[in-house]
Design an enzyme around this catalytic site. Structure first.
Site, mmCIF file in Angstrom:
data_model
loop_
_atom_site.group_PDB
_atom_site.id
_atom_site.type_symbol
_atom_site.label_atom_id
_atom_site.label_comp_id
_atom_site.label_asym_id
_atom_site.label_seq_id
_atom_site.Cartn_x
_atom_site.Cartn_y
_atom_site.Cartn_z
ATOM 1 N N GLU A 1 -4.811 -8.713 5.943
ATOM 2 C CA GLU A 1 -5.068 -8.046 7.211
ATOM 3 C C GLU A 1 -6.205 -7.045 6.992
ATOM 4 O OE1 GLU A 1 -2.890 -5.120 10.458
ATOM 5 O OE2 GLU A 1 -2.797 -4.782 8.297
ATOM 6 N N ASP B 1 -0.413 -6.823 4.036
ATOM 7 C CA ASP B 1 -0.566 -5.818 5.068
ATOM 8 C C ASP B 1 -1.579 -4.760 4.642
ATOM 9 O OD1 ASP B 1 0.555 -4.512 7.581
ATOM 10 O OD2 ASP B 1 0.923 -2.928 6.106
ATOM 11 N N ASN C 1 0.825 -1.205 0.000
ATOM 12 C CA ASN C 1 0.000 0.000 0.000
ATOM 13 C C ASN C 1 0.865 1.264 0.000
ATOM 14 O OD1 ASN C 1 -2.668 1.499 0.498
ATOM 15 N ND2 ASN C 1 -1.403 2.191 2.202
#
EC number: 3.2.1.1
Length: 477
Positions: free
Chosen positions: A280, A256, A168
């Protein structure tokens, strides 16, 4: 993703689906010759087959009846100095012998803070401790050679290895004039590996998109709609994903902060690269977790935060009725990774009850390194791991729930008898008659907490017991 830890544990600690239809009878209500009709609520999330992380996976990694268990093989702020890969390597033989089928490693590539970073500020995706940049050659965890040696040993031990992937946000770039913001931004990346150079065109905002689903911590936010970014992350033969898998040896991915990009990103990654994937998706709503899994076209699993928060309310809040709450494993057990703690959050104090829960229920259980290695009783944990791999088979029937007691049955599969879990969160011993799948058979508590070895009646009913603030787990003798 790293956030402020929400709780610490001392070494002394040894919406649409609800399983609310349960038994409420006691011993006197069950004649020995005439049991009541079986009225328990079944959780029919799959066909009863032993859980695997992927229905078509190589069964080399999933050779026990109960299926694999994952180990989160790190915690926040593991020792710096480049020793961690060798530390984990030294644990693998024991973990494998106890039934651990996979390990999840921290982000392995060089990050902005070099030898001090836990990896969640990625800078050079292709530097695993091989290039002198950001203050060191090795990462906090060790060298690239040591990482490859660890993965090779894990495969020798019949274990899979999952990479923590942070796609990200990036960190550690240089300043450059950014025409899309009218300011200077830290978006010029020229890593020493020479791979995946980046500029302002590869982050938000850009010519194609101002933003995506979420920005984390103010870091430069990668733009996954850009073909150049897609090629370098997962599509091309030189991509991050394919290099990790084909060159380094990783078998899967822990993504993540998946709130920061669409589920299609993970779907496309798995379609091009392959491997197990878990996201996640930090959300306590089971419907939201299922929504995210579905948006990956079920290419990925999700950590079952709904189960995590329900266990905290049930065990620490002294109300086992909370275990009737909706959870991802009840909706899609093949895509639920259950856990008791991780490097980001550690709220549950009665972890003995929580591990008894996840290691007997459906889903893919994940054990936290600190819990297993440092904080909890090793004998208790190894016993639960043995029970999981030996008897945690088949779908789930919830037999009884009240404020202090919870009883469920795994119904067995392919000749395996399954098990019965009894959790008692009161201050006194408890006993209860329950229906089993075992007619005229002797059973025992494989935790050793009860020394009863009763015989089930011809109609399968039997009385079992459980000590206070503890659990018992029963199966055929």
């Amino acid at each position: 993703m790293k956030t402020t830890r929400l709780g610490l544990l001392s070494a002394l600690l040894i919406g649409s689906f609800s399983c609310t239809q349960v038994f409420e009878e006691d011993e006197n209500s069950i004649p020995a010759h005439e049991p009541k009709a079986n009225m328990e609520m079944q959780v029919t999330t799959h066909d009863g087959a032993p859980f695997t992380t992927d229905e078509s996976s190589n069964k080399r990694y999933y050779d026990s009846p109960g299926g694999p268990v994952m180990m989160q093989a790190f915690y926040w702020d593991v020792p710096a100095g480049g020793t961690w890969w060798n530390t984990v390597k030294g644990k693998l033989n024991n973990w494998s012998n106890q039934g651990i089928g996979s390990i999840w490693l921290p982000p392995a590539s060089k990050a902005q803070n070099g030898p001090f970073s836990m990896g969640y500020d990625p800078m050079d995706y292709f530097d695993f401790g091989d290039y002198n940049q950001n203050g060191s050659t090795e990462t906090r965890f060790g060298s690239g050679a040591e990482l490859r040696s660890l993965i090779g040993e894990a495969h020798n031990q019949n274990m899979q290895v999952y990479a923590d992937i942070v796609i990200n946000h990036n960190s550690g770039g240089q300043l450059e004039a950014n025409p899309y913001t009218g300011t200077d931004t830290w978006t010029k990346f020229q890593p020493a590996s020479g791979k995946f150079n980046r500029t302002y065109n590869d982050f938000h905002p850009n010519l194609d998109a101002n933003n995506d689903e979420g920005i984390f911590g103010g870091y430069p936010d990668l733009s996954h709609v850009k073909g150049y970014v897609q090629d370098w992350l997962w599509k091309s033969n030189e991509s991050v994903g394919k290099y990790y898998k084909n060159n380094v040896g990783f078998d899967g991915w822990r993504f993540d902060y998946v709130k920061g990009f669409g589920g299609w990103v993970v779907k496309d990654w798995v379609n091009h690269v392959g491997g197990f994937a878990v996201g996640e998706m930090w959300d306590g709503n089971a419907n939201t977790l299922k929504w995210w899994v579905d948006n990956t076209d079920r290419k990925a699993s999700a950590f079952d935060f709904a189960a995590y928060y329900a266990m905290d309310r049930a065990f620490d809040g002294n109300n086992l009725n909370e275990l009737n709450s909706d959870m991802l494993w009840k909706k899609d057990s093949y895509r639920a990774v259950t856990f008791v703690a991780n490097h980001d959050t550690d709220e549950i104090w009665r972890k003995n009850l929580a591990y008894a829960y996840i290691l007997t229920h459906e889903g893919y259980p994940c054990v936290f390194y600190k819990d297993y290695e440092d904080w909890l009783d090793r004998g208790m944990m190894d016993n639960l791991l043995w029970i999981h791999k030996s008897y945690a088979t088949g779908n789930t029937s919830i037999l009884h729930v009240d404020n202090d007691e919870y009883i469920m049955r795994r119904n067995g599969y392919n000749g395996n008898p399954g098990l019965v879990l009894y959790i008692n969160n009161s201050d006194n011993w408890q006993e209860r008659w329950i229906p089993t799948n075992w007619s005229s058979q002797q059973i025992k508590d494989y935790t050793g907490h009860s020394n009863w070895e009763p015989w089930t009646q011809g109609g399968t009913w039997v009385k079992i017991q459980c000590p206070p603030r503890s659990y018992s787990i029963w199966s055929t003798k």
